[in-house]
Design a protein around this motif. Structure first.
Motif, short mmCIF file in Angstrom:
data_model
loop_
_atom_site.label_atom_id
_atom_site.label_comp_id
_atom_site.label_asym_id
_atom_site.label_seq_id
_atom_site.Cartn_x
_atom_site.Cartn_y
_atom_site.Cartn_z
N GLN A 248 1.86 9.60 3.58
CA GLN A 248 0.63 10.08 4.23
C GLN A 248 0.55 11.60 4.21
O GLN A 248 -0.54 12.16 4.17
CB GLN A 248 0.52 9.51 5.63
N ALA B 155 0.85 -1.21 0.00
CA ALA B 155 0.00 0.00 0.00
C ALA B 155 0.88 1.25 0.00
O ALA B 155 0.67 2.18 -0.80
CB ALA B 155 -0.92 -0.02 1.22
N LEU C 70 -2.61 8.24 0.92
CA LEU C 70 -2.69 6.92 1.56
C LEU C 70 -3.56 6.98 2.81
O LEU C 70 -3.29 7.76 3.73
CB LEU C 70 -1.27 6.45 1.94
N ALA D 108 1.33 4.11 -3.09
CA ALA D 108 1.13 5.55 -2.90
C ALA D 108 2.40 6.30 -3.32
O ALA D 108 2.34 7.37 -3.94
CB ALA D 108 0.79 5.84 -1.44
#
Ligand code: UGA
Length: 437
Positions: free
Chosen positions: A59, A16, A64, A20
């Motif tokens: 992030q 994941a 994400l 991203a």
């Protein structure tokens, strides 16, 4: 692209974050609330070098997110299945309940044109079965098998720059619609020259099983040579150096020692044998039973060598085990040979202390009966024997002169053949390696 990643363990969390990083908008989904809370706070729920930094970096871009709510997958066009396939309890086969639950949970959220991408390691035939489920739910969706080859400890680099991509598509054709979609997902590494191979579903599934079986076989081969070297008074590390110079053989994965562990190789070769049996091809893989047996024998061999090292008796001997993780740069203790050896020594009456820079919390959950000490100096104090079982750099760098002043008896068993035997002997240690004189 908008991507969902279902399952946020050692594979999915890294996948994941890396998707991203490649510029996609990603939602990671897992049923484990603790994991999701950690990941949402940009903290890796396990130790993997570089992952914390990567989570923070991506992030901050807002690309994400993590959730326990499967309906969040509805906004994505590509859905990666990254859940575990552990060994079934009491059987060799893989437990497919997580893959089945993830797929069934995803089905109601599929839209026309969506791509479901399997990454978990599965028995051959799974992709065909799941493909029918996907088509029955959404005739315009496709399922691709895209096995993952990342190594724990190198997971971020292995995901961003793998040796190759394997796409297993329903008709095995380069022209299948799914190929273009996956090419877009992996556009950056593909542009950097990472090769990709398109094939049919069963071949793609078998690539993974075959790759891990080959790696396991290579390790057990050199460990079998270690047994012969011990009998003949030869040195398996020099033997590996010499045969490894032949390009056809190669030096990698020829490190003899306490054998392979972890959440992949041991259970994957067993699941592969079980599946071959179901297919009527069991004879083809009977050699993997021997690969497994050689590997497990290493653990008993180390217990015997430790007994010899301690003058023939383990009872009451203080043994320090350096390393609990199944390999360095990981906190994963699944089927860790180091821990299994520590537990066997303890059962035979030794007083065992285990230390490890990252894996002690996981180790204590799995083997609560062992004694753990996070401070390396304290862990070795007054030891009757020291066993190096996971080759973390700090253990490779130990100074035999300094350590000799701390232990009760200068005896070391080098379970990974990473220490300079001559140096340790010169410092007054009784040194034993595996498959070395
Ligand atoms: C393995 C494969 O290497 C990956 O390609 C694969 O993607 C992964 O399984 C998976 O199926 O997910 P991993 O389990 O992270 O990766 O660890 P490895 O680096 O393969 O090491 C496995 C075990 O073999 C460790 O216990 C290691 O200490 C041992 N080993 C490795 C040896 O005993 N000798 C060697 O020469 C090399």
């Amino acid at each position: 692209m908008r991507i969902s990643v279902i399952g946020c363990g050692y594979l999915g969390a890294v996948h994941a974050a890396c998707m991203a990083k490649l510029g996609h908008e990603v939602v990671g989904i897992d049923v484990d609330e603790r994991k999701i809370a950690e990941l949402s706070a940009a903290r890796a729920p396990f130790f993997e070098p570089g992952l914390d930094e990567l989570l923070k970096e991506v992030q901050e871009t807002g690309r994400l997110t993590f959730t326990t709510d499967m309906s969040a997958a509805a906004g994505s066009n590509v859905h990666f299945i990254c859940v575990g396939t552990p060994q079934k309890k009491g059987e060799n086969g893989a437990d497919m309940s997580y893959v089945d639950a993830a797929t069934n949970g995803l089905l109601p959220h599929l839209s026309p044109g969506d791509l479901v991408v399997g990454k978990s390691t599965v028995p051959v035939g799974t992709a065909g079965r799941l493909s029918s489920l996907v088509r029955n739910q959404e005739p315009d969706a496709h399922l691709v098998w895209n096995p993952e080859f990342l190594r724990e400890g190198h997971a971020v680099a292995d995901t961003l720059q793998p040796d190759r991509f394997v796409y297993g598509v329903p008709d095995g054709s380069e022209h299948h619609a799914a190929v273009g979609v996956l090419d877009e997902v992996y556009a950056v590494p593909l542009a950097d020259g990472v090769p990709r191979l398109v094939m049919d579903h069963p071949t793609a599934e078998l690539v993974k099983a075959a790759a891990n079986s080959f790696l396991a076989t290579k390790i057990s081969f050199i460990n079998a040579m270690a047994e012969v070297c011990e009998a003949a008074g030869a040195d398996v590390t020099r033997l590996a150096d010499a045969i490894g110079m032949d390009d056809r053989i190669g030096r990698k994965f020829l490190n003899a020692g306490i054998g392979f562990g972890g959440g992949c190789l041991p259970k994957d070769i067993r699941a592969f044998m079980a599946r071959a049996g179901e297919l009527g091809a069991d004879q083809a893989l009977t050699f993997l039973r021997e690969v497994d047996a050689i590997n497990m024998r290493r653990r008993s061999r180390v217990v015997e060598l430790t007994r010899e090292l301690c003058g023939g008796m383990l009872l009451g001997k203080r043994i320090t085990v350096l390393g609990a993780a199944f390999k360095p740069e990981s906190d994963d203790v699944r089927d860790s040979p180091a821990l299994s050896i520590a537990a066997q020594l303890q059962l035979q009456g030794a007083v065992v202390t285990v230390t490890d820079p990252k894996a002690l919390a996981n180790a204590a959950r799995r083997f609560p009966e062992l004694h753990y000490e996070s401070d390396l100096d304290k862990s070795v104090a007054k030891a009757d024997a020291v066993l190096l079982l996971t080759e973390w750099q700090q253990y490779r760098d130990l100074d035999p002169y300094a350590l000799a002043g701390v232990v009760a008896s200068s005896r070391i068993l080098d379970g990974r053949n990473v220490l300079d035997a001559a140096k340790w002997r010169a410092a007054g240690w009784t040194y034993r390696g595996l498959g070395r004189p």
